[in-house]
Write an enzyme that holds these catalytic residues in place. Sequence first.
Site, PDB file in Angstrom:
ATOM      1  N   SER A  52       0.845  -1.190   0.000  1.00 41.20           N
ATOM      2  CA  SER A  52       0.000   0.000   0.000  1.00 41.20           C
ATOM      3  C   SER A  52       0.886   1.247   0.000  1.00 41.20           C
ATOM      4  CB  SER A  52      -0.948  -0.039   1.199  1.00 41.20           C
ATOM      5  OG  SER A  52      -1.940   0.960   1.086  1.00 41.20           O
ATOM      6  N   ASP A 213      -5.415  -3.020  -3.006  1.00 43.19           N
ATOM      7  CA  ASP A 213      -4.452  -2.888  -1.923  1.00 43.19           C
ATOM      8  C   ASP A 213      -3.980  -4.243  -1.410  1.00 43.19           C
ATOM      9  OD1 ASP A 213      -3.338  -2.339   0.788  1.00 43.19           O
ATOM     10  OD2 ASP A 213      -3.979  -0.309   0.295  1.00 43.19           O
TER      11      ASP A 213
END
Length: 398
Positions: A52, A213
Amino acid sequence: MTANPPLSPPVTGLILSGGGARAAYQVGVLAAIADLLPDASRNPFPVIVGTSAGAINAVGLACGALHFTEAIRRLTCVWQDFHTHQVYRSDWPGVLRQASRFVGHSLLGLGGEVPVALLDSSPLGDLLARELDFSGIAAAVRHRQLRAVAVTAFAYESGQAVTFYQGRAAINPWLRHRRIGIPTRLSLQHLLASTAIPLIFPPVRIGREYFGDGAVRQSAPISPALHLGANRVLVIGVSGNPQSGAPAAPPIRTGRPPSLAQISGHMLNSTFIDSLEGDIELIERLNTLGRLVPPQQDTSGMGLTPVEVLVIAPSQPLDQIAARHRHELPRALRLFLRGPGATRASGAGVLSYLLFEPGYCNELIELGYQDAMARKQALSAFLGLGEVAAPSAPVPLL
């Protein structure tokens, strides 16, 4: 009597977890490490792994691994001057357009072939394209300043956590339950995929599949670094739970139903933080178990080879810091997030992931710097620096 197997030379890995704007904290820790290192030091992290927003910092370091201190300086400058509009559209036309697209797509089924989310993250792609030179990764690997760098993304169709890595040819790919490692030449698309928080940022297509993500299904965040050859790891976390050792203040119970922002904040915490903390706890237990095995017994095939882990994490609750800076949000975004409760103190958890503004980011950078300096002796020992004095007159990062 069987001789003990020779110890592997230390290969240090750096783990940078996800957490949106919270990743500014990692930059402060890295800035402290740069101050602790001798001048013109080589990159102390042959293996760098990010997920991320941590993937942005990881790739930024890897791209500049030939000039490690300069790479940290550039990262710090970017985060110190961050504004929300550099990450996602926060102007009135952008917010209203994205909100209408999200409602039309989610409730009316319109435009089903176009990925959609609450926020338009296209500005982030423009920023990363300007700031990152991906050719620096290959150069660092070629000059043996880097063994491998990896970013993890979540494959929506297969349900796997996919770690895309670039490094030496001798590193073999891996396949485990719902997590795989794929060698590739990292690009902007891999980075955007790893940062695409579900529902908040749109998924990114790589090949024939859409990715989001990487923290979503990453049950073992430290594992990719071990697959890439690391046998000791520095973890820079972004937990909202203070790590100072003092007992946390008891939560304030109002008896009111939770707001959408409160629910979202807990979901984001479970996505970005809980799996990392659980993985650290598991490694510590395996290390304890490994120490009980007789020294003459070979443990290489038992998964009990000790892994030294050093964790640097916030000493203050990040949601409280975010609450102090919530006024920095652009006006259109404040109105957009007011209904779900993100602009109230109780909704500061989700705000702590989305507040890409200088006041908040700079306070996190300073906190990371101070937390790392408070662990100076542990960091120096871990990195093999010996007795390193703190800078005689440290310059504040704010």
